[in-house]
Design a protein around this motif. Structure first.
Motif, PDB file in Angstrom:
ATOM      1  N   UNK A  15      -9.021  -2.119  10.920  1.00 53.01           N
ATOM      2  CA  UNK A  15      -7.876  -2.975  10.627  1.00 53.01           C
ATOM      3  C   UNK A  15      -8.133  -4.383  11.148  1.00 53.01           C
ATOM      4  N   UNK A  16      -8.668  -4.434  12.376  1.00 50.37           N
ATOM      5  CA  UNK A  16      -8.920  -5.740  12.993  1.00 50.37           C
ATOM      6  C   UNK A  16      -9.927  -6.534  12.167  1.00 50.37           C
ATOM      7  N   UNK A  68      -4.815  -5.285   0.037  1.00 49.35           N
ATOM      8  CA  UNK A  68      -5.402  -5.013   1.346  1.00 49.35           C
ATOM      9  C   UNK A  68      -4.333  -5.058   2.437  1.00 49.35           C
ATOM     10  N   UNK A  69      -3.475  -6.071   2.361  1.00 52.31           N
ATOM     11  CA  UNK A  69      -2.428  -6.200   3.382  1.00 52.31           C
ATOM     12  C   UNK A  69      -1.502  -4.993   3.363  1.00 52.31           C
ATOM     13  N   UNK A  70      -1.135  -4.588   2.166  1.00 51.73           N
ATOM     14  CA  UNK A  70      -0.241  -3.436   2.020  1.00 51.73           C
ATOM     15  C   UNK A  70      -0.901  -2.189   2.601  1.00 51.73           C
ATOM     16  N   UNK A  71      -2.192  -2.030   2.316  1.00 54.44           N
ATOM     17  CA  UNK A  71      -2.867  -0.849   2.840  1.00 54.44           C
ATOM     18  C   UNK A  71      -2.898  -0.862   4.365  1.00 54.44           C
ATOM     19  N   UNK A  95     -11.983  -3.357  -5.929  1.00 58.59           N
ATOM     20  CA  UNK A  95     -11.261  -3.640  -4.696  1.00 58.59           C
ATOM     21  C   UNK A  95     -11.619  -2.529  -3.716  1.00 58.59           C
ATOM     22  N   UNK A  96     -12.248  -2.920  -2.606  1.00 62.77           N
ATOM     23  CA  UNK A  96     -12.716  -1.906  -1.653  1.00 62.77           C
ATOM     24  C   UNK A  96     -11.672  -1.672  -0.581  1.00 62.77           C
ATOM     25  N   UNK A  97     -10.810  -0.703  -0.858  1.00 65.18           N
ATOM     26  CA  UNK A  97      -9.778  -0.354   0.108  1.00 65.18           C
ATOM     27  C   UNK A  97     -10.339   0.674   1.089  1.00 65.18           C
ATOM     28  N   UNK A 156       0.637   3.967  -4.711  1.00 66.93           N
ATOM     29  CA  UNK A 156       1.163   2.779  -4.022  1.00 66.93           C
ATOM     30  C   UNK A 156       0.572   1.492  -4.583  1.00 66.93           C
ATOM     31  N   UNK A 157      -0.689   1.556  -5.034  1.00 71.68           N
ATOM     32  CA  UNK A 157      -1.297   0.379  -5.663  1.00 71.68           C
ATOM     33  C   UNK A 157      -0.617   0.114  -7.010  1.00 71.68           C
ATOM     34  N   UNK A 158      -0.416   1.202  -7.759  1.00 71.07           N
ATOM     35  CA  UNK A 158       0.214   1.084  -9.075  1.00 71.07           C
ATOM     36  C   UNK A 158       1.607   0.459  -8.952  1.00 71.07           C
TER      37      UNK A 158
END
Lengths: 223, 203
Positions: free
Chosen positions: A61-62, A81-84, B28-30, B49-51
């Protein structure tokens, strides 16, 4: 061009390899923490800590937050990314808070049990252990202060009477991840024992004490 | 114990198909996996959640999962009626996914209202089944039950009241059994960390 996550995951894998562990992706670590979160939520007692995995995610996260600061705000990736990150932080905080709640509720018992375990199979992380000890100390001081003002007859407190224990026989819902040949369930109602087979993927309701060891081994998931 | 929103969180990790309206060549590399490339008009798989996030920004259209169709749901309903046990559903989160998709993307899903009714019927049927088996379980005084194919939200609808009832019953029985040798009453108290709160579910 390498994207931010490629680098992060590679760093992570290298780190894990150094520790002679099997190859781990960030995705795998997240799944482990999510499962630990559910187990912790539903188990009556505190479970062995998963600090290694939690710390690993926190590092992720950091690193990610640092990388995101460099990206342009209009990039469509940034929001996702922020949401995740927010989602993952939610799980981690919920997990840690659940553990703290148990430490506070069963403080004396948790510390007693922890004292019998070696450092490798400790259930509490070092930070949690410190918290538990301070909490116990503060509670003791608090009781002492109050008892001093009580009439002579009542100003002693039996330490054993303060102990609150988790009810290990409480009923839990579970899903079996692996075939288990034999699980013994004590039937308090009839004073008998039942033995059953848990099939891979099957779901059950039974007392926690019957499957506690399997939860800790990861062959059973609480749901 | 478990808040319905937390079960919704788990449901949001399920994979679904979307059709983006924008182009983004790289993946997009989550942390939960890599998704992409996003090409306008071409469907791809992403977590729910992405959708939902992209849909709220109006940058994609959501494709309803295969099972989310009135005729498919009717079939499930018939199967559920015919079976004594809980049938296996195509997803563990049918109620939550229907609810989320119809809230955010109702225009993308044909016959939304009928789907909602069918899902509600399925839920009601299964919950009725669950309630009667709970009743039987308590009356028979059993200590183990198989609950195959029961979904997390369904389990949560009988929690904490059901397990708590069983715990209380067991404790009572232990006390009755030990009432002969009553003098050794030095039992320490037993508690659960959370003060249980109940809630009701509604679609």
């Amino acid at each position: 061009m390498l994207t931010i996550m490629d680098i992060d995951i590679r760093d992570l894998i290298d780190e894990e390899d150094d520790d002679n562990q099997e190859e781990m992706t960030a995705q795998k670590v997240l799944q482990i923490v999510e499962r630990a979160w559910l187990n912790e939520k539903f188990s009556p007692e505190i479970l062995p800590h998963q600090t290694d995995y939690v710390d690993c995610l926190l590092e992720q996260i950091k690193g990610m937050e640092g990388n995101l600061a460099k990206l342009s705000k209009t990039d469509p990736k940034v929001d996702l990314h922020k949401l995740e990150l927010e989602r993952i932080k939610f799980v981690i905080t919920s997990y840690l808070r659940t553990r703290l709640k148990k430490i506070e509720s069963f403080c004396v018992r948790v510390l007693e049990e922890e004292a019998t375990r070696s450092e490798e199979d400790a259930y509490l992380s070092p930070a949690e252990l410190k918290f538990a000890k301070e909490f116990a100390l503060n509670a003791d001081n608090h009781f002492d202060t109050i008892l001093r003002h009580m009439p002579h007859l009542y100003n002693k407190l039996d330490r054993n009477k303060k102990i609150i224990e988790p009810n290990l026989n409480s009923f839990v819902f579970l899903k079996c991840n692996k075939h288990i040949d034999s699980v013994i369930i004590k039937n308090t109602l009839e004073g008998q024992e039942e033995e059953i087979v848990l099939e891979d993927g099957s779901q059950h309701l039974m007392p926690y004490s019957s499957i506690a060891e399997f939860v800790k081994k990861g062959t059973v998931q609480l749901i | 114990m478990m808040h319905p929103a937390e079960i919704e969180y788990m449901a949001e990790n399920e994979i679904i198909q979307i059709v983006p309206t924008f182009n983004h060549a790289s993946h997009v590399h989550l942390i939960c996996g890599s998704y992409g490339p996003f090409r306008a008009g071409l469907p791809l798989n992403v977590p729910i959640w992405v959708a939902l996030n992209l849909r709220q920004k109006k940058t994609c259209r959501i494709l309803a999962p295969d099972w989310m169709a009135v005729d498919k749901l009717q079939e499930r309903l018939e199967e559920e009626k015919a079976s004594k046990f809980f049938t296996q559903l195509p997803t563990n989160f049918y109620l939550e996914i229907t609810q989320m998709l119809l809230t955010v993307a109702s225009e993308d899903i044909p016959q939304g209202n009928d789907i909602k009714t069918a899902v509600k019927d399925l839920w009601d049927l299964r919950i009725a089944k669950l309630r009667s088996s709970v009743d039987l379980f308590v009356k028979e005084g059993r200590v183990q039950a198989s609950l195959n194919h029961l979904t997390p939200m369904e389990i949560n609808s009988v929690r904490p009241i059901f397990p708590d009832t069983l715990d209380a019953l067991m404790t009572l029985h232990e006390h009755i059994n030990s009432s002969d040798d009553r003098e050794d009453s030095s039992q320490s108290s037993v508690a659960t960390p959370s003060s249980s709160t109940s809630f009701s579910l509604s679609l």
